[in-house]
Design a protein around this motif. Sequence first.
Motif, PDB file in Angstrom:
ATOM      1  N   GLU A 165       0.752  -1.150  -0.104  1.00 46.76           N
ATOM      2  CA  GLU A 165       0.046  -0.081  -0.039  1.00 46.76           C
ATOM      3  C   GLU A 165       0.890   1.224  -0.058  1.00 46.76           C
ATOM      4  OE1 GLU A 165      -4.429   1.107   1.553  1.00 46.76           O
ATOM      5  OE2 GLU A 165      -2.733   0.072   3.231  1.00 46.76           O
ATOM      6  N   TRP A 177       1.081   3.549  -7.014  1.00 44.26           N
ATOM      7  CA  TRP A 177      -0.365   3.870  -6.961  1.00 44.26           C
ATOM      8  C   TRP A 177      -0.617   5.436  -7.418  1.00 44.26           C
ATOM      9  CZ3 TRP A 177      -1.695  -1.062  -7.201  1.00 44.26           C
ATOM     10  CH2 TRP A 177      -1.258  -1.962  -6.609  1.00 44.26           C
ATOM     11  N   PHE A 187      -5.613   0.807 -11.764  1.00 44.50           N
ATOM     12  CA  PHE A 187      -4.998  -0.463 -11.352  1.00 44.50           C
ATOM     13  C   PHE A 187      -6.188  -1.568 -11.246  1.00 44.50           C
ATOM     14  CE2 PHE A 187      -1.782   2.678 -10.433  1.00 44.50           C
ATOM     15  CZ  PHE A 187      -0.638   2.214 -10.865  1.00 44.50           C
ATOM     16  N   VAL A 204      -6.060  -5.220  -9.377  1.00 42.14           N
ATOM     17  CA  VAL A 204      -5.398  -5.993  -8.405  1.00 42.14           C
ATOM     18  C   VAL A 204      -5.996  -7.308  -8.026  1.00 42.14           C
ATOM     19  CG1 VAL A 204      -3.934  -4.164  -7.468  1.00 42.14           C
ATOM     20  CG2 VAL A 204      -6.144  -4.842  -6.443  1.00 42.14           C
ATOM     21  N   VAL A 242      -4.902  -3.276  -1.008  1.00 38.17           N
ATOM     22  CA  VAL A 242      -4.431  -1.725  -1.358  1.00 38.17           C
ATOM     23  C   VAL A 242      -5.759  -1.231  -1.875  1.00 38.17           C
ATOM     24  CG1 VAL A 242      -3.516  -0.277  -3.055  1.00 38.17           C
ATOM     25  CG2 VAL A 242      -2.139  -2.219  -2.276  1.00 38.17           C
ATOM     26  N   GLN A 243      -6.313  -0.013  -1.451  1.00 38.39           N
ATOM     27  CA  GLN A 243      -7.379   0.634  -1.619  1.00 38.39           C
ATOM     28  C   GLN A 243      -7.023   2.114  -2.305  1.00 38.39           C
ATOM     29  OE1 GLN A 243      -9.784   0.659   2.096  1.00 38.39           O
ATOM     30  NE2 GLN A 243     -10.255  -1.234   2.007  1.00 38.39           N
ATOM     31  N   ASN A 296      -8.361   5.005  -7.783  1.00 35.58           N
ATOM     32  CA  ASN A 296      -7.856   4.215  -8.954  1.00 35.58           C
ATOM     33  C   ASN A 296      -7.315   2.830  -9.023  1.00 35.58           C
ATOM     34  OD1 ASN A 296      -5.510   4.618  -7.565  1.00 35.58           O
ATOM     35  ND2 ASN A 296      -4.371   5.355  -9.249  1.00 35.58           N
ATOM     36  N   VAL A 297      -7.941   1.994  -8.037  1.00 35.19           N
ATOM     37  CA  VAL A 297      -7.509   0.772  -7.917  1.00 35.19           C
ATOM     38  C   VAL A 297      -8.840   0.003  -7.519  1.00 35.19           C
ATOM     39  CG1 VAL A 297      -6.618  -0.963  -6.254  1.00 35.19           C
ATOM     40  CG2 VAL A 297      -5.558   1.301  -6.279  1.00 35.19           C
ATOM     41  N   SER A 345     -10.183  -3.781  -7.673  1.00 33.80           N
ATOM     42  CA  SER A 345     -10.058  -5.393  -6.971  1.00 33.80           C
ATOM     43  C   SER A 345     -11.005  -6.052  -7.730  1.00 33.80           C
ATOM     44  CB  SER A 345     -10.123  -5.309  -5.477  1.00 33.80           C
ATOM     45  OG  SER A 345      -9.976  -6.591  -5.003  1.00 33.80           O
TER      46      SER A 345
END
Length: 330
Positions: free
Chosen positions: A225, A230, A237, A239, A245-246, A249-250, A252
């Motif tokens: 993280e 990031w 991104f 993942v 990771v939060q 722009n991430v 999951s």
Amino acid sequence: MKTIAYYISDYGFGHAARSVALIRHLLAMREDIRIIICHSFALHFLRESLKDENRVAFRTIETDIGYVLRKDSIEPDVEKLNVEYEKYLTKWPLLIERERNFLQINRVDLVISDISAFPFEAAYTIGIPSLGISSFTWHTAYQGLIADPLLEPLKKAYEKMTYFFSLTGSEEPDWGMKGTKQFGFFARNVDENEVHRIRKLINPTGDQFVVFFGLGMKIDIERLERLPIWDSPDCVFIVSSNVQVQGPNVFSIPKDYVESQHYIAAADLVISKPGWGIVSESVCAHKPLLILERQTMKEDQHTISFLKKHHLCKTMTWNELACFVINNCR
């Protein structure tokens, strides 16, 4: 009906994902076979992937120990690995005897293993043909991490496979008693409509650079993280569900989503350790690869060597990743 006992390594999801691709193909080719999958770690994933196949059965069994990694690292913990491996060796005769009984009771006609060793020994003792499929064996992978004399049971078992299908990047000996064949990258099929849906979901405006960041489901690194990657401008991104990771722009991958090859196909760049499964899905989807190197793991180095030779990847170390930003390294 012919019965195949299909053993899949318990280390990570890569072995399971490529086995799904092969099992689907086998079932489509032949109507006179049934398959018993022998596995534990990714069994839920396998069940979900093959839930519509009525000729597949599942058996919960630990197939190997894989690697033991250092805390917050992608590198192996050699001391702990040796402890676990020596425990594993104490069970070796019992493992073989148990599998002999299983193969006989279930009237198995063929053993396939990717790439657990003891099923080859069990199949050989009762005259059942066997097939190994992998880019590496645990015998070779453990060399330099575990003393050679301790690896002898693995070596003797692998020498008893009837055929060996050696996958891209392999530098293994010709293990197959009756032959070894070479095969290139392959992966689960991709539905372009699903890829389009995913891209619209995570990049609705179409002006972001989509990065798939995958270190494998067996890796848990708390420091992830804090990586500067990031904060890369104009990037979004993807993942794995286990990556904690939060950020805005991430994105999951949902835990109940099993066809992760679509997320790889939706990316503009794939950043990963050199596991054969994710590499193969990336290459098959024609995605540029940025690979994290691990010098202590032979299977990684063999895969990277092939990728570099054919200009299919660039590499970086974990220390370089710690200061890496897309289009800007400080």
